[in-house]
Design a protein around this motif. Sequence first.
Motif, PDB file in Angstrom:
ATOM      1  N   THR A   1       0.833  -1.206   0.000  1.00 56.45           N
ATOM      2  CA  THR A   1       0.000   0.000   0.000  1.00 56.45           C
ATOM      3  C   THR A   1       0.864   1.249   0.000  1.00 56.45           C
ATOM      4  OG1 THR A   1      -1.820  -1.137   1.117  1.00 56.45           O
ATOM      5  CG2 THR A   1      -1.785   1.272   1.283  1.00 56.45           C
ATOM      6  N   LYS A   2       1.897   1.257   0.828  1.00 57.97           N
ATOM      7  CA  LYS A   2       2.807   2.406   0.872  1.00 57.97           C
ATOM      8  C   LYS A   2       3.455   2.620  -0.501  1.00 57.97           C
ATOM      9  CE  LYS A   2       4.255   4.127   4.447  1.00 57.97           C
ATOM     10  NZ  LYS A   2       3.919   5.278   5.284  1.00 57.97           N
ATOM     11  N   LEU A   3       3.888   1.547  -1.142  1.00 60.30           N
ATOM     12  CA  LEU A   3       4.534   1.651  -2.449  1.00 60.30           C
ATOM     13  C   LEU A   3       3.534   2.055  -3.530  1.00 60.30           C
ATOM     14  CD1 LEU A   3       6.786  -1.528  -2.210  1.00 60.30           C
ATOM     15  CD2 LEU A   3       7.573   0.852  -2.188  1.00 60.30           C
ATOM     16  N   ARG A   4       2.359   1.435  -3.501  1.00 57.94           N
ATOM     17  CA  ARG A   4       1.331   1.722  -4.520  1.00 57.94           C
ATOM     18  C   ARG A   4       0.993   3.203  -4.568  1.00 57.94           C
ATOM     19  NH1 ARG A   4      -2.876   0.136  -7.619  1.00 57.94           N
ATOM     20  NH2 ARG A   4      -4.909   1.045  -7.293  1.00 57.94           N
ATOM     21  N   TRP A   5       0.834   3.811  -3.417  1.00 59.43           N
ATOM     22  CA  TRP A   5       0.426   5.210  -3.347  1.00 59.43           C
ATOM     23  C   TRP A   5       1.610   6.158  -3.173  1.00 59.43           C
ATOM     24  CZ3 TRP A   5      -4.164   6.193  -5.118  1.00 59.43           C
ATOM     25  CH2 TRP A   5      -5.120   5.168  -5.097  1.00 59.43           C
TER      26      TRP A   5
ATOM     27  N   THR B   1       7.776 -11.734  -1.292  1.00 64.56           N
ATOM     28  CA  THR B   1       8.058 -10.647  -2.205  1.00 64.56           C
ATOM     29  C   THR B   1       6.805  -9.776  -2.272  1.00 64.56           C
ATOM     30  OG1 THR B   1       9.532 -12.014  -3.520  1.00 64.56           O
ATOM     31  CG2 THR B   1       8.645 -10.051  -4.576  1.00 64.56           C
ATOM     32  N   VAL B   2       6.971  -8.488  -2.130  1.00 63.86           N
ATOM     33  CA  VAL B   2       5.829  -7.574  -2.191  1.00 63.86           C
ATOM     34  C   VAL B   2       5.570  -7.226  -3.648  1.00 63.86           C
ATOM     35  CG1 VAL B   2       4.956  -5.315  -1.521  1.00 63.86           C
ATOM     36  CG2 VAL B   2       6.323  -6.652   0.091  1.00 63.86           C
ATOM     37  N   LYS B   3       4.344  -7.493  -4.099  1.00 66.23           N
ATOM     38  CA  LYS B   3       3.946  -7.166  -5.463  1.00 66.23           C
ATOM     39  C   LYS B   3       2.922  -6.042  -5.404  1.00 66.23           C
ATOM     40  CE  LYS B   3       4.741 -11.861  -6.966  1.00 66.23           C
ATOM     41  NZ  LYS B   3       4.177 -13.078  -7.493  1.00 66.23           N
ATOM     42  N   TYR B   4       3.088  -5.052  -6.284  1.00 63.66           N
ATOM     43  CA  TYR B   4       2.171  -3.922  -6.299  1.00 63.66           C
ATOM     44  C   TYR B   4       2.180  -3.243  -7.655  1.00 63.66           C
ATOM     45  CZ  TYR B   4       6.227  -0.854  -6.146  1.00 63.66           C
ATOM     46  OH  TYR B   4       7.399  -0.213  -6.465  1.00 63.66           O
ATOM     47  N   GLU B   5       1.150  -2.473  -7.920  1.00 71.19           N
ATOM     48  CA  GLU B   5       1.087  -1.604  -9.096  1.00 71.19           C
ATOM     49  C   GLU B   5       0.937  -0.185  -8.573  1.00 71.19           C
ATOM     50  OE1 GLU B   5      -1.805  -2.680 -12.046  1.00 71.19           O
ATOM     51  OE2 GLU B   5      -1.433  -4.801 -11.747  1.00 71.19           O
ATOM     52  N   VAL B   6       1.651   0.746  -9.193  1.00 72.38           N
ATOM     53  CA  VAL B   6       1.557   2.134  -8.782  1.00 72.38           C
ATOM     54  C   VAL B   6       0.174   2.658  -9.138  1.00 72.38           C
ATOM     55  CG1 VAL B   6       2.514   4.448  -9.101  1.00 72.38           C
ATOM     56  CG2 VAL B   6       4.040   2.467  -9.063  1.00 72.38           C
ATOM     57  N   ALA B   7      -0.453   3.361  -8.210  1.00 69.82           N
ATOM     58  CA  ALA B   7      -1.775   3.925  -8.437  1.00 69.82           C
ATOM     59  C   ALA B   7      -1.686   5.030  -9.491  1.00 69.82           C
ATOM     60  CB  ALA B   7      -2.346   4.485  -7.140  1.00 69.82           C
TER      61      ALA B   7
END
Length: 55
Positions: free
Chosen positions: A22-26, A48-54
């Motif tokens: 969440t921190k990385l996404r936003w 592994t933390v997976k994310y997409e940038v908002a």
Amino acid sequence: MLAKAGGGPGRGVVHLADWTATKLRWKLTADDKERAALEKLAKGCTNTVKYEVAP
């Protein structure tokens, strides 16, 4: 404040990964105290933390 989550074995790791994603996404920052807490809680984690940038 970030704390170890309850809910059984491994739940704290899942919470930590969700929090970090969440921190990385936003593109949210973490101060030195939060970063130290995250690193301490993540020690030994193999997730592994997976994310997409908002947008």
